[in-house]
Every structure is written in structure tokens, then in C-alpha cells.
Write an enzyme that holds these catalytic residues in place. Structure first.
Site, PDB file in Angstrom:
ATOM      1  N   LYS A 142       0.803  -1.227   0.000  1.00  0.00           N
ATOM      2  CA  LYS A 142       0.000   0.000   0.000  1.00  0.00           C
ATOM      3  C   LYS A 142       0.839   1.282   0.000  1.00  0.00           C
ATOM      4  O   LYS A 142       0.421   2.299  -0.542  1.00  0.00           O
ATOM      5  CB  LYS A 142      -0.953   0.002   1.181  1.00  0.00           C
ATOM      6  CG  LYS A 142      -2.107  -0.969   0.982  1.00  0.00           C
ATOM      7  CD  LYS A 142      -3.234  -0.712   1.954  1.00  0.00           C
ATOM      8  CE  LYS A 142      -4.458  -1.535   1.594  1.00  0.00           C
ATOM      9  NZ  LYS A 142      -4.258  -2.963   1.907  1.00  0.00           N
ATOM     10  N   GLU A 201      -9.814   7.425   3.634  1.00  0.00           N
ATOM     11  CA  GLU A 201     -10.657   6.567   4.452  1.00  0.00           C
ATOM     12  C   GLU A 201      -9.911   5.253   4.606  1.00  0.00           C
ATOM     13  O   GLU A 201      -9.038   4.929   3.811  1.00  0.00           O
ATOM     14  CB  GLU A 201     -12.020   6.317   3.803  1.00  0.00           C
ATOM     15  CG  GLU A 201     -11.997   5.286   2.688  1.00  0.00           C
ATOM     16  CD  GLU A 201     -11.743   5.879   1.322  1.00  0.00           C
ATOM     17  OE1 GLU A 201     -12.137   7.050   1.115  1.00  0.00           O
ATOM     18  OE2 GLU A 201     -11.146   5.200   0.484  1.00  0.00           O
ATOM     19  N   SER A 249       1.533  -9.900  -1.095  1.00  0.00           N
ATOM     20  CA  SER A 249       1.152  -8.494  -0.914  1.00  0.00           C
ATOM     21  C   SER A 249       1.502  -7.910   0.454  1.00  0.00           C
ATOM     22  O   SER A 249       1.733  -6.711   0.561  1.00  0.00           O
ATOM     23  CB  SER A 249      -0.335  -8.316  -1.197  1.00  0.00           C
ATOM     24  OG  SER A 249      -1.119  -9.163  -0.389  1.00  0.00           O
TER      25      SER A 249
HETATM   26  C1  LIG Z   1      -5.148  -3.962   1.492  1.00  0.00           C
HETATM   27  C2  LIG Z   1      -4.497  -5.240   1.211  1.00  0.00           C
HETATM   28  C3  LIG Z   1      -4.916  -6.065   0.149  1.00  0.00           C
HETATM   29  C4  LIG Z   1      -6.115  -5.773  -0.706  1.00  0.00           C
HETATM   30  O1  LIG Z   1      -6.048  -4.588  -1.453  1.00  0.00           O
HETATM   31  P1  LIG Z   1      -5.809  -4.595  -3.026  1.00  0.00           P
HETATM   32  O2  LIG Z   1      -6.117  -3.210  -3.430  1.00  0.00           O
HETATM   33  O3  LIG Z   1      -6.767  -5.601  -3.617  1.00  0.00           O
HETATM   34  O4  LIG Z   1      -4.409  -4.965  -3.266  1.00  0.00           O
HETATM   35  C5  LIG Z   1      -4.209  -7.236  -0.091  1.00  0.00           C
HETATM   36  N1  LIG Z   1      -3.147  -7.602   0.668  1.00  0.00           N
HETATM   37  C6  LIG Z   1      -2.723  -6.829   1.693  1.00  0.00           C
HETATM   38  C7  LIG Z   1      -1.550  -7.293   2.490  1.00  0.00           C
HETATM   39  C8  LIG Z   1      -3.376  -5.633   2.002  1.00  0.00           C
HETATM   40  O5  LIG Z   1      -2.947  -4.882   3.031  1.00  0.00           O
END
Ligand SMILES: *Cc1c(COP(=O)(O)O)cnc(C)c1O
Length: 402
Positions: free
Chosen positions: A94, A116, A382
Site C-alpha cells: 500500500k 478513508e 502483498s
Molecule cells: C489492502 C491489502 C490487500 C487488498 O487490497 P488490493 O487493493 O486488492 O491490493 C491485499 N493484501 C494486503 C496485504 C493488504 O494490506
């Protein structure tokens, strides 16, 4: 970049029929100002250089590409590689996007950021970069979510942000979004609205994609260097869709299979899931036409997933488009399948992933078994799972008792 990848979105912000700018007249001038500034910034090599400098110096990029040797050997099918966004400062992808947008905010002369947050991860990334750039930061959060995510509320406050409870409706993300937009409408002069995924009205889905494609750009080059070829398949989890599109985008023109993984929660045959693409219908949410979870009357329904980051009733319009053309395949993975995958990655590879990420891992392990040892799978890792230990403790303890 070649022709096809630059075609979408079109001038009206459409990905095929999806996307667009479904916003009240009062927001139009702020959106147009943003659109113009973004186009100029993206064409300015100095801006892009500054963005990459911050990614390197502050966020810790480039992130590693890790071969999941133990699991790959155990499964005995395709080899699995992990793009390590869990190693980015604050623990997930993020921050890539928050850095890009905050830099644009400064370039536009804005001194305040409004955002938000649902689970609080985007709020923490935003508060982090606001502190670094000396911008004041206000984060709207559902009152219900503030209670559930007290640790992230404290983190944001520690970083100097003001967390404002949204007390309307179900007191969750949807309501926090409405209040953040309402705030932006009346303060657009000095305030930048920083959205956390590839959702919202044009140009947000395009802007967030372009700030997240660094994941796929790096991974594609790292993979080519290491393996002398491209992966057979690329897999990522999809909430709003930013880590997935960031990973997929540089592979769109390649002969590589792309799979997005949504949350099936307690099962897609129950009403407790967040499988927006695989089980939603077309509609407008937060300024854009996409697939969303709604009832017969067209009312948006509450999504459910054990992972708070996949718990969004809509999905980025570019994913809706890529699903409609068949370029990307979308599947859903349940809470239980995700938890099993999380446990496996932890015990076999020494990496505790976020529960969101574990959805992509579950699908990757399944695909690895179906493919051959000549095949390779790239997964976007992610985020890290530290934020989830509370949920995991509760869950794994209950498991033991039953
Ligand atoms: C917020 C988040 C997501 C989901 O958000 P996307 O916009 O779909 O990437 C996925 N994995 C993690 C670790 C997150 O913090």
C-alpha cells in the site's frame, strides 16, 4: 509500453464499459484538477524520478523475489516464486501508492491529506507518508472498524494523523468513504483525497495502477534475469485490486496466464463472501461502474471475509474489464483454504503472510500441483501477517479445541 497497454482507460476513464466518473457536480472541478495535474506529473521525468527515489530510500525497494524452494519441492509440480511486498516499509504494497499520491499532492500545492480506511492498513500507509512529507492527515474510519482495529487507530495517531469516526450506516468502510468524500467536496482547495486501491472515479483506478505497477515491473525483470524466461502463471489476491493489477499490468501483453483470487469467505453458496467478480453484478459504487455485491433490489450488500483487506463490496473497474474479456481468470478461495496456506508458508518457508495474501497462496499451491516441474508460478506476496496474529490466535485456538 506498447499500444494495447496504453489504450485503457480511454479519455472518459472507461475500461470498456467499466469505470467512468459517476460523481456529483460539486466534485467535478476537483476531479478535473487532479486529472490535469496527474497527466502533467506522469509526463515529467523529474516527478517519476522523485517517486522512485522515495521508493528506494524510504520504502526499501526493490523488494526481493524469493524462490519458495521447500513448498515447491514438497508439492512436486510447478516452482513457486514470491514477489516480496511484505518487505516494503509498513508491511505491504500500500505504501507504493501512498508515496505516489502524496508526492502529487505536494506538487499540486495541497497541504492536507484526507483518506478513508477499513481495516486501517491504508490509513497507516497514508499517515506514514504524510508524516514524512510534512502534510496534515485526516483519516475517516467506521466507528465499528475503529473498535475492531484499535491497534491501527493507535498507530495512525502515533504517526500524527487524526482519526475521525464515521457514525453513519453500518459504521464501516462504505460509510467512512462517504464521509471522506463529503469532507473533500468542501475542502478541495487545500486537501488531496488519497484513495487506497484501484477504485473510485477516474482518474483514481489508473493513477493507483500506475503507482503499483512497480511491483510487476520489478518482478518481471527479476524473473527474466533469474530464469531466462517469463513465469507460466502470475497469481495475486483481489480486494479492490491494486496489488493484483500492479503485478499483472506489465504481463498483460505476454503469453502468461493471470489469475486473480477473491475471498469466498464461508463459501460462495452462503451470503458470507466477498467474491465480487465471480458472484457480483454490474452497478455503480464510489463513482465507478463495475461488478459489485448487491441484493435483488440493487442495494449494496455487506461483504464478508476473514481478511479485512479483501472485505470490499466492489472491485476496480479494470479487473471487471479484464474479467469480461477473459484476459484474467478470477477464482475465489475460502477462509479455511487461506488459513491452511498461511500455515504452510509459515512452517515451510519462514514467512508469515497477511491473510489477504494467503488467498493467492492457496490458489498458487493448487495450481502448482496441476502444473508440471517445467512450469513456474509467480505470486504477489502483498503483505506480512503481523497485523493478523490476533485473528490467527483466535482461529487456531478454536481449531485445537474442536
Ligand atoms: C489492502 C491489502 C490487500 C487488498 O487490497 P488490493 O487493493 O486488492 O491490493 C491485499 N493484501 C494486503 C496485504 C493488504 O494490506
Amino acid at each position: 509500453m506498447n499500444a494495447t497497454t496504453t489504450v485503457y482507460p480511454d479519455k472518459r476513464g472507461r475500461f470498456g464499459e467499466f469505470g467512468g466518473k459517476y460523481v456529483p457536480e460539486t466534485l467535478m472541478s476537483a476531479i478535473e484538477e487532479l486529472e490535469e495535474s496527474l497527466d502533467q506529473a506522469m509526463d515529467d521525468p523529474e516527478f517519476m524520478e522523485a517517486y522512485k527515489d522515495h521508493l528506494r530510500e524510504f520504502a526499501g525497494r526493490p523488494t526481493a523475489l524469493t524462490y519458495a524452494k521447500n513448498i515447491s519441492e514438497k508439492i512436486g509440480g510447478a516452482s513457486i516464486y514470491l514477489k516480496r511486498e511484505d518487505l516494503v516499509h509498513t508491511g505491504a504494497h500500500k505504501l507504493n501508492n501512498a508515496i505516489g499520491q502524496a508526492l502529487l499532492a505536494k506538487r499540486m500545492g495541497k497541504t492536507k491529506i484526507v483518506a478513508e480506511t477499513g481495516a486501517g492498513q491504508h490509513g497507516v500507509a497514508t499517515a506514514t507518508i504524510a508524516a514524512r512529507f510534512g502534510l496534515s492527515c485526516k483519516v475517516f474510519m467506521g466507528a465499528e472498524d475503529m473498535e475492531r482495529q484499535a491497534l491501527n487507530v493507535f498507530r495512525m495517531e502515533l504517526l500524527g494523523a487524526e482519526v475521525v469516526p464515521a457514525n453513519s450506516g453500518s459504521k464501516t468502510l462504505k460509510d467512512a468513504t462517504n464521509e471522506a468524500i463529503r469532507y473533500w467536496v468542501t475542502h478541495a482547495e487545500d486537501t488531496f483525497y488519497l484513495i487506497g486501491s484501484v477504485v473510485g472515479p477516474h482518474p483514481y483506478p489508473k493513477m493507483v495502477r500506475d503507482f503499483q505497477r512497480i511491483i510487476g515491473d520489478e518482478a518481471r525483470a527479476q524473473f527474466l534475469k533469474r530464469e531466462n524466461r517469463l513465469p507460466t502463471e502470475v497469481i495475486a489476491c483481489v480486494g479492490g485490486g491494486s496489488n493484483a493489477i500492479g503485478t499483472f499490468y506489465p504481463f498483460i501483453e505476454d503469453d502468461v496466464k493471470l489469475i486473480g483470487v477473491e475471498a469466498a469467505g464461508k463459501g460462495i453458496d452462503t451470503d458470507q463472501h466477498a467474491a465480487t467478480i465471480t458472484h457480483g453484478r454490474k452497478g455503480v459504487i464510489h463513482g465507478s461502474l463495475t461488478y459489485l455485491l448487491q441484493d435483488e433490489a440493487g442495494q449494496i450488500t455487506e461483504p464478508y471475509s476473514i481478511s479485512a483487506g479483501l472485505d470490499y463490496p466492489g472491485v476496480g473497474p479494470e479487473h471487471a474489464y479484464l474479467a469480461s474479456t477473459g484476459r484474467v481468470r478470477y477464482d475465489a478461495v475460502s477462509d479455511q483454504e487461506a488459513l491452511d496456506a498461511l500455515k504452510l508458508l509459515s512452517t515451510e518457508e519462514g514467512i508469515i503472510p497477511a491473510i489477504e495474501t494467503a488467498h493467492a497462496l492457496a490458489k498458487a499451491f493448487e495450481r502448482a500441483e496441476e502444473l508440471t516441474p517445467e512450469d513456474t508460478i509467480l505470486v504477489c506476496l502483498s503483505g506480512r501477517g503481523d497485523k493478523d496474529v490476533h485473528t490467527l490466535m483466535k482461529h487456531f485456538k478454536e481449531d485445537k479445541q474442536s
